[in-house]
Write a protein that holds these residues in place. Structure first.
Motif, PDB file in Angstrom:
ATOM      1  N   GLU A 287       0.842  -1.186   0.000  1.00 14.78           N
ATOM      2  CA  GLU A 287       0.000   0.000   0.000  1.00 14.78           C
ATOM      3  C   GLU A 287       0.883   1.244   0.000  1.00 14.78           C
ATOM      4  OE1 GLU A 287      -3.249   0.007  -0.212  1.00 14.78           O
ATOM      5  OE2 GLU A 287      -3.481  -2.170  -0.049  1.00 14.78           O
ATOM      6  N   ILE A 288       0.441   2.258  -0.715  1.00 14.07           N
ATOM      7  CA  ILE A 288       1.145   3.541  -0.699  1.00 14.07           C
ATOM      8  C   ILE A 288       0.554   4.365   0.438  1.00 14.07           C
ATOM      9  CG2 ILE A 288       1.469   5.706  -1.958  1.00 14.07           C
ATOM     10  CD1 ILE A 288       3.215   3.574  -3.053  1.00 14.07           C
ATOM     11  N   GLY A 289       1.382   4.642   1.432  1.00 14.16           N
ATOM     12  CA  GLY A 289       0.912   5.390   2.588  1.00 14.16           C
ATOM     13  C   GLY A 289       0.676   6.860   2.279  1.00 14.16           C
ATOM     14  N   GLY A 290       0.034   7.542   3.213  1.00 15.53           N
ATOM     15  CA  GLY A 290      -0.289   8.955   3.029  1.00 15.53           C
ATOM     16  C   GLY A 290       0.924   9.827   2.799  1.00 15.53           C
ATOM     17  N   ASP A 291       2.031   9.541   3.535  1.00 17.00           N
ATOM     18  CA  ASP A 291       3.233  10.362   3.375  1.00 17.00           C
ATOM     19  C   ASP A 291       3.795  10.240   1.967  1.00 17.00           C
ATOM     20  OD1 ASP A 291       2.991  11.136   5.956  1.00 17.00           O
ATOM     21  OD2 ASP A 291       4.501   9.736   6.753  1.00 17.00           O
ATOM     22  N   VAL A 292       3.837   9.003   1.471  1.00 24.12           N
ATOM     23  CA  VAL A 292       4.375   8.780   0.119  1.00 24.12           C
ATOM     24  C   VAL A 292       3.480   9.437  -0.932  1.00 24.12           C
ATOM     25  CG1 VAL A 292       4.971   7.029  -1.609  1.00 24.12           C
ATOM     26  CG2 VAL A 292       5.505   6.637   0.804  1.00 24.12           C
ATOM     27  N   TRP A 293       2.193   9.297  -0.782  1.00 31.15           N
ATOM     28  CA  TRP A 293       1.264   9.903  -1.727  1.00 31.15           C
ATOM     29  C   TRP A 293       1.371  11.423  -1.706  1.00 31.15           C
ATOM     30  CZ3 TRP A 293      -0.826   8.971  -6.016  1.00 31.15           C
ATOM     31  CH2 TRP A 293      -1.956   9.637  -6.481  1.00 31.15           C
ATOM     32  N   THR A 294       1.584  11.989  -0.511  1.00 32.74           N
ATOM     33  CA  THR A 294       1.775  13.437  -0.401  1.00 32.74           C
ATOM     34  C   THR A 294       3.030  13.867  -1.153  1.00 32.74           C
ATOM     35  OG1 THR A 294       0.677  13.488   1.766  1.00 32.74           O
ATOM     36  CG2 THR A 294       2.099  15.354   1.212  1.00 32.74           C
ATOM     37  N   LYS A 295       4.106  13.069  -1.038  1.00 32.86           N
ATOM     38  CA  LYS A 295       5.344  13.374  -1.773  1.00 32.86           C
ATOM     39  C   LYS A 295       5.111  13.340  -3.275  1.00 32.86           C
ATOM     40  CE  LYS A 295       8.633  11.547   1.653  1.00 32.86           C
ATOM     41  NZ  LYS A 295       9.632  10.473   1.890  1.00 32.86           N
ATOM     42  N   ILE A 296       4.321  12.347  -3.722  1.00 31.64           N
ATOM     43  CA  ILE A 296       4.030  12.231  -5.158  1.00 31.64           C
ATOM     44  C   ILE A 296       3.248  13.455  -5.634  1.00 31.64           C
ATOM     45  CG2 ILE A 296       2.720  10.929  -6.889  1.00 31.64           C
ATOM     46  CD1 ILE A 296       3.464   8.381  -5.298  1.00 31.64           C
ATOM     47  N   LEU A 297       2.276  13.881  -4.854  1.00 35.26           N
ATOM     48  CA  LEU A 297       1.490  15.069  -5.213  1.00 35.26           C
ATOM     49  C   LEU A 297       2.374  16.313  -5.254  1.00 35.26           C
ATOM     50  CD1 LEU A 297      -1.787  14.441  -3.160  1.00 35.26           C
ATOM     51  CD2 LEU A 297      -1.520  14.276  -5.653  1.00 35.26           C
ATOM     52  N   SER A 298       3.263  16.447  -4.266  1.00 40.64           N
ATOM     53  CA  SER A 298       4.160  17.605  -4.227  1.00 40.64           C
ATOM     54  C   SER A 298       5.109  17.603  -5.424  1.00 40.64           C
ATOM     55  CB  SER A 298       4.976  17.606  -2.925  1.00 40.64           C
ATOM     56  OG  SER A 298       4.124  17.709  -1.806  1.00 40.64           O
ATOM     57  N   GLY A 299       5.627  16.408  -5.737  1.00 39.13           N
ATOM     58  CA  GLY A 299       6.521  16.305  -6.894  1.00 39.13           C
ATOM     59  C   GLY A 299       5.811  16.648  -8.182  1.00 39.13           C
ATOM     60  N   ALA A 300       4.555  16.241  -8.302  1.00 41.16           N
ATOM     61  CA  ALA A 300       3.771  16.552  -9.497  1.00 41.16           C
ATOM     62  C   ALA A 300       3.525  18.054  -9.597  1.00 41.16           C
ATOM     63  CB  ALA A 300       2.447  15.792  -9.461  1.00 41.16           C
TER      64      ALA A 300
ATOM     65  N   GLU B 192       5.418  20.445  -8.505  1.00 43.38           N
ATOM     66  CA  GLU B 192       6.661  21.113  -8.902  1.00 43.38           C
ATOM     67  C   GLU B 192       6.934  20.967 -10.408  1.00 43.38           C
ATOM     68  OE1 GLU B 192       9.906  19.685  -6.607  1.00 43.38           O
ATOM     69  OE2 GLU B 192       9.006  20.262  -4.688  1.00 43.38           O
ATOM     70  N   LYS B 193       6.613  19.794 -10.955  1.00 43.15           N
ATOM     71  CA  LYS B 193       6.936  19.532 -12.361  1.00 43.15           C
ATOM     72  C   LYS B 193       5.841  19.988 -13.316  1.00 43.15           C
ATOM     73  CE  LYS B 193      10.462  16.043 -12.284  1.00 43.15           C
ATOM     74  NZ  LYS B 193      11.037  14.893 -13.012  1.00 43.15           N
ATOM     75  N   ASP B 194       4.594  19.751 -12.951  1.00 46.87           N
ATOM     76  CA  ASP B 194       3.487  20.070 -13.866  1.00 46.87           C
ATOM     77  C   ASP B 194       2.202  20.153 -13.058  1.00 46.87           C
ATOM     78  OD1 ASP B 194       1.487  20.137 -15.808  1.00 46.87           O
ATOM     79  OD2 ASP B 194       2.670  18.960 -17.230  1.00 46.87           O
ATOM     80  N   THR B 195       1.680  21.353 -12.898  1.00 45.59           N
ATOM     81  CA  THR B 195       0.482  21.547 -12.065  1.00 45.59           C
ATOM     82  C   THR B 195      -0.731  20.832 -12.646  1.00 45.59           C
ATOM     83  OG1 THR B 195       0.097  23.637 -13.227  1.00 45.59           O
ATOM     84  CG2 THR B 195       1.250  23.750 -11.115  1.00 45.59           C
ATOM     85  N   LYS B 196      -0.737  20.634 -13.992  1.00 37.57           N
ATOM     86  CA  LYS B 196      -1.868  19.922 -14.610  1.00 37.57           C
ATOM     87  C   LYS B 196      -1.896  18.467 -14.140  1.00 37.57           C
ATOM     88  CE  LYS B 196      -0.509  21.053 -18.708  1.00 37.57           C
ATOM     89  NZ  LYS B 196      -0.372  21.130 -20.185  1.00 37.57           N
ATOM     90  N   VAL B 197      -0.718  17.878 -14.035  1.00 36.80           N
ATOM     91  CA  VAL B 197      -0.643  16.501 -13.556  1.00 36.80           C
ATOM     92  C   VAL B 197      -1.102  16.431 -12.102  1.00 36.80           C
ATOM     93  CG1 VAL B 197       0.891  14.539 -13.116  1.00 36.80           C
ATOM     94  CG2 VAL B 197       1.220  15.943 -15.157  1.00 36.80           C
ATOM     95  N   GLU B 198      -0.651  17.394 -11.302  1.00 40.38           N
ATOM     96  CA  GLU B 198      -1.028  17.410  -9.878  1.00 40.38           C
ATOM     97  C   GLU B 198      -2.540  17.547  -9.715  1.00 40.38           C
ATOM     98  OE1 GLU B 198      -1.620  19.680  -5.914  1.00 40.38           O
ATOM     99  OE2 GLU B 198      -1.710  20.543  -7.923  1.00 40.38           O
ATOM    100  N   ALA B 199      -3.165  18.388 -10.566  1.00 47.27           N
ATOM    101  CA  ALA B 199      -4.612  18.587 -10.490  1.00 47.27           C
ATOM    102  C   ALA B 199      -5.358  17.290 -10.814  1.00 47.27           C
ATOM    103  CB  ALA B 199      -5.031  19.691 -11.450  1.00 47.27           C
ATOM    104  N   LEU B 200      -4.867  16.566 -11.792  1.00 45.55           N
ATOM    105  CA  LEU B 200      -5.488  15.290 -12.158  1.00 45.55           C
ATOM    106  C   LEU B 200      -5.332  14.264 -11.033  1.00 45.55           C
ATOM    107  CD1 LEU B 200      -4.335  15.058 -15.890  1.00 45.55           C
ATOM    108  CD2 LEU B 200      -6.698  15.268 -15.099  1.00 45.55           C
ATOM    109  N   LEU B 201      -4.171  14.272 -10.359  1.00 43.11           N
ATOM    110  CA  LEU B 201      -3.915  13.311  -9.280  1.00 43.11           C
ATOM    111  C   LEU B 201      -4.785  13.589  -8.058  1.00 43.11           C
ATOM    112  CD1 LEU B 201      -0.040  12.816  -9.370  1.00 43.11           C
ATOM    113  CD2 LEU B 201      -1.819  11.294 -10.231  1.00 43.11           C
ATOM    114  N   ARG B 202      -5.181  14.839  -7.890  1.00 44.11           N
ATOM    115  CA  ARG B 202      -6.048  15.178  -6.756  1.00 44.11           C
ATOM    116  C   ARG B 202      -7.388  14.446  -6.867  1.00 44.11           C
ATOM    117  NH1 ARG B 202      -3.449  17.358  -2.435  1.00 44.11           N
ATOM    118  NH2 ARG B 202      -1.912  18.892  -3.131  1.00 44.11           N
TER     119      ARG B 202
END
Length: 442
Positions: free
Chosen positions: A354-367, A369-379
């Protein structure tokens, strides 16, 4: 018995099957001012050597009418039989040094023995060394009136610009299906072979634009039948599948040097042509690299961008060294070992079910930084599980799923996840019911 592709080699301009080449050479001949130097560039099997020999006949034919050689006079017959003293064919791969070119320069100054012009057809011209090309340059700048140079190459970009600029470039391309069919019709008529239209289409596809390869397929099939069906073509192609790089790429993606080297040895034992195989590898890796840059194509998730670049560089070096190697496969094997040595072998840092909350938060933060469109989709998505290789994400709307599956977005996300989890990761998506009911719809 002469091979069919040689037996039915085009002997006139009209028999050249590439439409634009017929038109280009017709214009050059009818202009009345044939250049002293021609560069025929294009893929293998596209008719460069055949066209060069036809041009040799055109300039020396004793009874030429309009643009076509007569193919009956002594000069034409000598070219067709390969016995002409004034039409000299050289393989630059074997005559590539400066001494070879100096010898050629001396002979060029001698008058033709019986023809109007001496014609030098230099095949694989890109194989000339830099020194040899520079030595050849002087002759190209001030050629004797009685000489015609025709250089043929599959890699014109490897010729120095100074040489290319002194030649008239005639670009050959891969043949299309209609042009392949035109050629096969001529060959089959001469050999009293018939074929279904669907069979010809299959042969044209399999030949990849090469006239030579298309005729070879027909020749092989004609040994067992005089009427070629589509099913016979498919069966033949299935039995003679080209050696593909897919399995080697899979082993390289895992960094498994033993399996990769074993695959190379198996391919060599099966008659591998190393240079052609490296070309296929480079083509596949190039496509994956372009996908990493946001273009459409087939990705290779097991390779990070810098790994693709490193492997491409190693293979380009290997390809250049094949000709000089005592064992043709050795440069490829060295490239395999060097790449696998630097390929990370450790398991991903977060190898969790399972991907824990901390890891998922890191993935969202990384997205973000790189591309806000990707981050919006991941939300609008949530992690469902991770098996160490594939991160499965659930999304609630078909539109979001389709956007996330676009190659450019998928690659951006996989790069982000790979950085956080410490190794190549593939991301897959499943469609969930609307929030509040976690069941999977698709």
């Amino acid at each position: 018995m002469k091979a069919l592709y040689l037996k039915y080699r085009p002997q006139k301009i009209e028999e050249l099957d590439l439409t634009d080449i017929r038109e280009t050479l017709t214009r050059i001949i009818t202009s009345g001012n044939i250049p002293h130097g021609l560069l025929f560039s294009g893929p293998r099997g596209s008719g460069k050597t055949s066209a060069a020999r036809i041009m040799a006949k055109v300039v020396n034919c004793e009874s030429r009418k309009a643009i076509e050689p007569c193919n009956k006079c002594n000069q034409c017959k000598a070219v067709i039989s390969g016995s002409s003293l004034d039409v000299i064919e050289l393989d630059a791969a074997s005559n590539r040094g400066i001494d070879d070119i100096r010898s050629l320069r001396e002979k060029v100054m001698l008058a033709p023995s019986s023809a109007a012009k001496k014609v030098y057809i230099i095949d694989e011209a890109h194989m000339l060394t830099t020194e040899a090309s520079n030595a050849f340059l002087k002759t190209l700048e001030e050629p004797p009136d009685h000489v015609l140079f025709i250089l043929a190459t599959t890699n014109p970009e490897k010729l120095p610009e100074t040489v290319r600029s002194r030649l008239t470039n005639v670009v050959f391309r891969k043949a299309n299906s209609d042009e392949i069919a035109r050629q096969l019709t001529r060959v089959m008529k001469g050999e009293k072979i018939k074929a279904a239209d669907s069979a010809i289409e299959e042969i044209a596809k399999a030949s990849d634009g090469s006239f030579r390869d298309a005729v070879k397929i027909v020749e092989q099939l004609s040994l067992s039948t005089k009427y070629i069906k589509k099913s016979a073509v498919e069966e033949y192609l299935d039995q003679n599948k080209a050696q593909t790089p897919d399995l080697l790429i899979e082993h390289l993606g895992k960094g498994d040097v033993k399996a990769a080297l074993t695959e190379v040895e198996n391919l060599v034992a099966g008659g591998l042509v190393v240079k052609s195989f490296i070309d296929k590898l480079l083509e596949r890796l190039k496509e994956a690299l372009l996908v990493r840059a946001g273009l459409e194509g087939q990705a290779l998730p097991a390779f990070a961008k810098d790994e693709l670049i490193f492997l491409i560089e190693l293979l380009m070096i290997a390809r250049n060294e094949v000709s000089n190697s005592p064992l043709p496969q050795l440069p490829l094997e060295i490239a395999v070992v060097k790449f696998c040595d630097q390929k990370p072998k450790e398991e991903p840092k977060e190898n969790l079910k399972e991907i824990g909350g901390d890891v998922w938060t890191k993935i969202l933060s990384g997205a973000k930084e790189k591309d806000t469109k990707v981050e919006a989709l991941l939300r609008a998505a949530r992690p469902l599980g991770f098996d160490g290789k594939t991160l499965k994400l659930g999304v609630y709307y078909q539109f979001h799923k389709e956007r996330l599956e676009v190659n450019a977005i998928r690659q951006t996300l996989e790069d982000i996840v790979a950085e956080i989890l410490g190794g190549p990761v593939r991301v897959s998506y499943v469609l969930l019911s609307r929030p509040g009911n976690g069941s999977i719809i698709n």
